[in-house]
Design an enzyme around this catalytic site. Structure first.
Site, PDB file in Angstrom:
ATOM      1  N   CYS A 127      47.950  78.339  21.937  1.00 19.82           N
ATOM      2  CA  CYS A 127      46.488  78.183  21.960  1.00 19.82           C
ATOM      3  C   CYS A 127      45.983  77.471  23.212  1.00 19.82           C
ATOM      4  O   CYS A 127      44.796  77.541  23.523  1.00 19.82           O
ATOM      5  CB  CYS A 127      46.016  77.446  20.708  1.00 19.82           C
ATOM      6  N   HIS A 260      39.128  75.031  22.341  1.00 20.70           N
ATOM      7  CA  HIS A 260      39.851  76.019  21.547  1.00 20.70           C
ATOM      8  C   HIS A 260      39.245  76.038  20.152  1.00 20.70           C
ATOM      9  O   HIS A 260      39.042  74.998  19.530  1.00 20.70           O
ATOM     10  CB  HIS A 260      41.323  75.638  21.499  1.00 20.70           C
ATOM     11  N   ASN A 290      40.499  81.584  14.554  1.00 22.03           N
ATOM     12  CA  ASN A 290      41.326  81.058  15.633  1.00 22.03           C
ATOM     13  C   ASN A 290      42.003  82.243  16.323  1.00 22.03           C
ATOM     14  O   ASN A 290      42.888  82.868  15.762  1.00 22.03           O
ATOM     15  CB  ASN A 290      42.361  80.097  15.054  1.00 22.03           C
TER      16      ASN A 290
END
Length: 333
Positions: A127, A260, A290
């Site tokens: 990520c 993020h 996500n």
């Protein structure tokens, strides 16, 4: 690739175009809860929203690869920058869900864009991948090794989710985001700060690999959510403060925080630690879930195209992911 002459001026890098792509299939929490319920796994829209802020995510069709999403996002970014694919002399793709073991997804993107000769490679920092990739591209441009780069985050995380684990399968989605990063005599990227701590490998991982034509171990995502949450808020704040110090800026200089998009509580917690009002926080996790390395450039492109992020704004980009990796980039847009 033709030789790039050494710069005769102070050389910086600036984002000149952004782009993104979401798969056509949008899956709401209610739809996902119904699918999981058929498997005997209970969850609900209320349960997911309360814990994550996520209301929907997008899943790619079975015949769509990360490179397919990446190419479309790249084309949108090139169009925004007023560039052609043939102008690009560096391609970096951040992904944890590559098309193949090898070659890199970046090389596949290069082929699909119809260009050849320039460096093309993947960055794998989960990520945090886009922040890592942007930092590498910035360094190569500043050194004179490149002048116009495509930096892409692209993921098809739906392929590695365990749909028997409601604690993880409701969190992730697929998508891609891209930027064109170009050499400039004006500062764009002001500072970056990257870190990793391999002691935490086990809290977020896909513990499987291919050997002899067989998958060994478990090829599905595993996460210790509480451990990730505890680490994330602290390291995101420290990375943000580090880039501010390097750039000689303060929290009050930040026009937009684009983190993020993992969990709304982590994002809001970071904003509060930086004393930023929540209306300076770019949020897409509610609609995207996500999307790992794609989440920051996706959120950036959404904010740019909505007219929120404007030329001259100062942006804080930051990510945290498996590895355990984290980092931040401060830039003038």
């Amino acid at each position: 690739m033709t030789d790039i002459p050494a710069p005769s001026f102070a050389r910086y890098s600036r984002i000149t175009g952004t782009g993104s792509l979401l798969p056509a299939r949008r899956v709401t929490n209610d739809e996902l809860a119904a699918e999981l319920g058929a498997r005997g796994i209970e969850t609900s829209d209320e349960w997911i929203v309360a814990r994550t802020g996520i209301r929907a995510r997008h899943f790619a069709a079975s015949d769509v690869a990360a490179s397919d999403l990446a190419v479309q996002a790249a084309r949108h970014a090139l169009e925004a920058a007023g560039r052609r694919a043939s102008d690009i002399d560096l391609i970096i793709v951040a992904t944890s869900t590559p098309d193949m073991v090898f070659p890199s997804t970046a090389c596949i993107v290069q082929q699909k864009l119809g260009v050849h000769g320039c460096p093309a490679f993947d960055v794998q920092a989960v990520c945090s991948g886009f922040v890592y990739a942007l930092t590498v591209a910035d360094s190569m441009i500043k050194s004179g090794a490149a002048s116009k780069a495509l930096v892409i985050g692209a993921e098809v995380f739906s392929r590695i989710l365990d749909f028997n684990d409601r604690g993880t399968c409701v969190l992730f989605g697929d998508g891609a985001g891209a930027v064109v990063l170009e050499a400039s005599d004006r500062p764009g990227i002001l500072a970056s700060d990257l870190h990793a701590d391999g002691r935490h490998v086990g809290i977020l991982c896909v513990p499987g690999h291919v050997s002899g034509g067989q998958v060994l171990g478990d090829p599905l995502l595993k996460m210790d959510g509480q451990a990730v949450f505890k680490l994330a808020v602290g390291v995101l704040e420290s990375a943000a403060r580090a880039v501010l110090e390097k750039a000689g800026r303060s929290e009050s200089d930040i026009d937009w925080l684009i983190p993020h998009q993992a969990n709304i509580r982590i994002m809001q917690g970071t904003a509060k630690k930086l004393k930023l009002p929540l209306d300076k926080l770019v949020v897409t996790v509610d609609e995207h879930g996500n999307t790992s390395a794609a989440s920051i450039p996706l959120a950036l492109d959404v904010a740019v195209r909505a007219g929120r992020v404007k030329p001259g704004d100062t942006l804080m980009l930051e990510g945290v992911g498996g590895g355990f990796t984290w980092g931040a980039v401060l830039l003038d847009f």
